[in-house]
Design a protein around this motif. Structure first.
Motif, mmCIF file in Angstrom:
data_model
loop_
_atom_site.group_PDB
_atom_site.id
_atom_site.type_symbol
_atom_site.label_atom_id
_atom_site.label_comp_id
_atom_site.label_asym_id
_atom_site.label_seq_id
_atom_site.Cartn_x
_atom_site.Cartn_y
_atom_site.Cartn_z
ATOM 1 N N VAL A 111 -0.477 -2.417 -4.763
ATOM 2 C CA VAL A 111 0.296 -3.300 -5.627
ATOM 3 C C VAL A 111 0.303 -4.693 -5.007
ATOM 4 O O VAL A 111 0.489 -4.836 -3.800
ATOM 5 C CB VAL A 111 1.756 -2.787 -5.776
ATOM 6 C CG1 VAL A 111 2.579 -3.717 -6.649
ATOM 7 C CG2 VAL A 111 1.781 -1.370 -6.311
ATOM 8 N N SER B 117 0.862 -1.176 0.000
ATOM 9 C CA SER B 117 0.000 0.000 0.000
ATOM 10 C C SER B 117 0.901 1.230 0.000
ATOM 11 O O SER B 117 1.764 1.372 0.875
ATOM 12 C CB SER B 117 -0.895 -0.010 1.242
ATOM 13 O OG SER B 117 -1.586 1.202 1.372
ATOM 14 N N ASN C 51 8.079 8.555 -9.170
ATOM 15 C CA ASN C 51 8.074 8.054 -10.545
ATOM 16 C C ASN C 51 9.482 7.749 -11.046
ATOM 17 O O ASN C 51 9.687 6.781 -11.779
ATOM 18 C CB ASN C 51 7.373 9.046 -11.473
ATOM 19 C CG ASN C 51 5.871 9.052 -11.270
ATOM 20 O OD1 ASN C 51 5.292 8.072 -10.828
ATOM 21 N ND2 ASN C 51 5.257 10.172 -11.574
ATOM 22 N N GLU D 64 5.508 12.968 -6.075
ATOM 23 C CA GLU D 64 5.198 12.241 -7.307
ATOM 24 C C GLU D 64 6.413 12.127 -8.239
ATOM 25 O O GLU D 64 6.682 11.062 -8.799
ATOM 26 C CB GLU D 64 4.039 12.931 -8.038
ATOM 27 C CG GLU D 64 3.421 12.114 -9.121
ATOM 28 C CD GLU D 64 2.491 11.039 -8.609
ATOM 29 O OE1 GLU D 64 2.432 9.972 -9.260
ATOM 30 O OE2 GLU D 64 1.828 11.248 -7.584
ATOM 31 N N THR E 84 7.409 8.296 -0.383
ATOM 32 C CA THR E 84 6.125 7.663 -0.089
ATOM 33 C C THR E 84 6.019 7.269 1.382
ATOM 34 O O THR E 84 7.016 7.212 2.100
ATOM 35 C CB THR E 84 5.933 6.360 -0.896
ATOM 36 O OG1 THR E 84 6.885 5.389 -0.441
ATOM 37 C CG2 THR E 84 6.082 6.584 -2.382
ATOM 38 N N ASP F 129 -3.751 5.111 -1.736
ATOM 39 C CA ASP F 129 -3.573 5.845 -2.997
ATOM 40 C C ASP F 129 -3.240 4.872 -4.114
ATOM 41 O O ASP F 129 -3.718 4.997 -5.225
ATOM 42 C CB ASP F 129 -2.413 6.844 -2.889
ATOM 43 C CG ASP F 129 -2.791 8.123 -2.180
ATOM 44 O OD1 ASP F 129 -3.972 8.326 -1.900
ATOM 45 O OD2 ASP F 129 -1.877 8.917 -1.909
ATOM 46 N N ARG F 130 -2.367 3.925 -3.797
ATOM 47 C CA ARG F 130 -1.872 2.988 -4.806
ATOM 48 C C ARG F 130 -1.709 1.630 -4.128
ATOM 49 O O ARG F 130 -1.108 1.524 -3.075
ATOM 50 C CB ARG F 130 -0.540 3.490 -5.343
ATOM 51 C CG ARG F 130 0.056 2.631 -6.410
ATOM 52 C CD ARG F 130 1.310 3.310 -6.979
ATOM 53 N NE ARG F 130 1.965 2.477 -7.939
ATOM 54 C CZ ARG F 130 1.700 2.445 -9.232
ATOM 55 N NH1 ARG F 130 0.756 3.224 -9.720
ATOM 56 N NH2 ARG F 130 2.352 1.653 -10.044
ATOM 57 N N ARG G 69 -1.223 -3.502 -10.056
ATOM 58 C CA ARG G 69 -0.176 -2.478 -10.077
ATOM 59 C C ARG G 69 -0.796 -1.090 -10.216
ATOM 60 O O ARG G 69 -0.744 -0.451 -11.252
ATOM 61 C CB ARG G 69 0.780 -2.756 -11.228
ATOM 62 C CG ARG G 69 2.041 -1.935 -11.161
ATOM 63 C CD ARG G 69 3.032 -2.423 -12.196
ATOM 64 N NE ARG G 69 4.174 -1.550 -12.220
ATOM 65 C CZ ARG G 69 5.039 -1.503 -13.199
ATOM 66 N NH1 ARG G 69 4.902 -2.297 -14.233
ATOM 67 N NH2 ARG G 69 6.041 -0.679 -13.149
ATOM 68 N N GLY G 70 -1.427 -0.648 -9.134
ATOM 69 C CA GLY G 70 -1.902 0.722 -9.075
ATOM 70 C C GLY G 70 -3.200 1.016 -9.797
ATOM 71 O O GLY G 70 -3.509 2.171 -10.038
ATOM 72 N N THR H 16 4.828 3.826 2.797
ATOM 73 C CA THR H 16 4.552 2.521 2.219
ATOM 74 C C THR H 16 4.425 1.467 3.305
ATOM 75 O O THR H 16 5.203 1.441 4.253
ATOM 76 C CB THR H 16 5.692 2.126 1.250
ATOM 77 O OG1 THR H 16 5.771 3.107 0.221
ATOM 78 C CG2 THR H 16 5.450 0.770 0.634
#
Length: 95
Positions: A55, A8, A18, A14, A85, A52-53, A38-39, A87
């Motif tokens: 995986v 998570s 990336n 950002e 992040t 937010d994302r 994957r997101g 995570t």
């Protein structure tokens, strides 16, 4: 028995995220990992967890998943990702 890494991610920066993220798939694949999620779009149906994302990576075993997460090849990327992040990573044994 398969092992799964459930990750998570809450992105704080950002651009930095990336930049580091571009390198992650090669390390995952080098450890035999296969992305299952994957997101993509996620919808909370119960509870208040709203990542937010999200995986999910499948490995042939829990040991293989741990080797990926703890290995030297991922160490530098893990540091970069942790700076950009918040995570959470859980490794679970499949059925």
């Amino acid at each position: 028995m398969a092992g799964y890494a459930i990750i998570s991610v809450q992105v704080k920066d950002e651009a930095a995220y990336n930049s580091a993220l571009e390198q992650v798939p090669a390390v995952v694949e080098a450890h035999g990992g296969r992305y299952l999620v994957r997101g993509g779009a996620a919808e909370a149906i119960r509870g208040d967890w709203k990542p937010d994302r999200l995986v999910i990576v499948e490995f042939d075993s829990v040991e293989q998943a741990k080797e990926w997460q703890d290995g030297a090849a991922f160490a530098e990327l893990r540091e970069k990702l942790s700076q950009s992040t918040d995570t959470n990573v859980v490794i679970v044994e499949g059925v």
